[in-house]
Scaffold this active site. Sequence first.
Site, short mmCIF file in Angstrom:
data_model
loop_
_atom_site.label_atom_id
_atom_site.label_comp_id
_atom_site.label_asym_id
_atom_site.label_seq_id
_atom_site.Cartn_x
_atom_site.Cartn_y
_atom_site.Cartn_z
N SER A 57 -2.91 -7.62 2.85
CA SER A 57 -3.17 -7.50 4.29
C SER A 57 -3.58 -8.86 4.85
CB SER A 57 -4.29 -6.49 4.55
OG SER A 57 -3.93 -5.23 4.09
N HIS A 61 0.84 -1.20 0.00
CA HIS A 61 0.00 0.00 0.00
C HIS A 61 0.88 1.25 0.00
CE1 HIS A 61 -3.17 -2.55 2.27
NE2 HIS A 61 -3.69 -2.30 1.09
P1 ADP Z 1 -9.86 -3.20 -0.85
O1 ADP Z 1 -10.70 -3.82 0.23
O2 ADP Z 1 -10.46 -1.98 -1.45
O3 ADP Z 1 -9.32 -4.15 -1.87
P2 ADP Z 1 -7.19 -3.09 0.24
O4 ADP Z 1 -6.78 -2.38 1.49
O5 ADP Z 1 -7.04 -4.56 0.21
O6 ADP Z 1 -8.65 -2.61 -0.02
O7 ADP Z 1 -6.41 -2.48 -0.99
C1 ADP Z 1 -6.45 -1.11 -1.31
C2 ADP Z 1 -5.72 -0.86 -2.61
O8 ADP Z 1 -4.34 -1.20 -2.47
C3 ADP Z 1 -6.23 -1.71 -3.77
O9 ADP Z 1 -6.14 -0.95 -4.95
C4 ADP Z 1 -5.27 -2.86 -3.82
O10 ADP Z 1 -5.18 -3.41 -5.13
C5 ADP Z 1 -3.99 -2.15 -3.45
N1 ADP Z 1 -3.01 -3.06 -2.86
C6 ADP Z 1 -3.16 -3.94 -1.86
N2 ADP Z 1 -2.01 -4.61 -1.62
C7 ADP Z 1 -1.10 -4.14 -2.51
C8 ADP Z 1 0.25 -4.43 -2.81
N3 ADP Z 1 0.93 -5.36 -2.17
N4 ADP Z 1 0.84 -3.73 -3.81
C9 ADP Z 1 0.13 -2.81 -4.48
N5 ADP Z 1 -1.12 -2.49 -4.28
C10 ADP Z 1 -1.75 -3.14 -3.31
#
Ligand code: ADP
Length: 161
Positions: A129, A18
């Site tokens: 996560s 993130h």
């Molecule tokens: P959601 O429930 O909206 O998927 P997340 O917190 O899981 O929320 O993810 C938020 C954003 O961050 C999404 O666009 C997801 O694709 C991106 N994301 C999550 N993990 C990673 C990562 N390891 N690298 C890049 N982007 C990520």
Amino acid sequence: MGKLAICPGSFDPITNGHLDIINRGAKVFEKVIVTVFNNQSKSPLFTVEERIHLLEESTKDMPNVTVDSSDHLLMDYAQEKKAHAVIRGLRAISDFEYEMQITSMNRKLNEDIETFFMMTNNQYSFLSSSMVKEVAKYNGNISGLVPKHVEEALKRKFNYK
Ligand code: ADP
């Protein structure tokens, strides 16, 4: 570009993946708001307040990044904030279909706000996560995957500290 972007997510908790996306977004947009959306269909480990706190600590050295939360529709929230764009991260191909579905729905809801996808650093391509929580639950080593204070917060959550 001189514009405001929203970086939405559950951030339960924030990972270095993130953070990589937030960092990239903050270089391109004048201002980035990282917004915790309380997704009812997921049962979160951290409360919204805890997630905000962990995000604030992680982004404290980024002057054009602020943290917020919302339980409205993303596009209503973005409109209310007068945002120009939404930033989403893409990891592997597996993210693609889901992101396309949300983006076409969001476009139907508001044509004026563009969604930008950013590819994460390869080292975070398989980081999520949920994976971090699963490993932390068994006191596995998650260093390098999340900021230090998030690692500590996970240890406390699972009573290893
Ligand atoms: P959601 O429930 O909206 O998927 P997340 O917190 O899981 O929320 O993810 C938020 C954003 O961050 C999404 O666009 C997801 O694709 C991106 N994301 C999550 N993990 C990673 C990562 N390891 N690298 C890049 N982007 C990520």
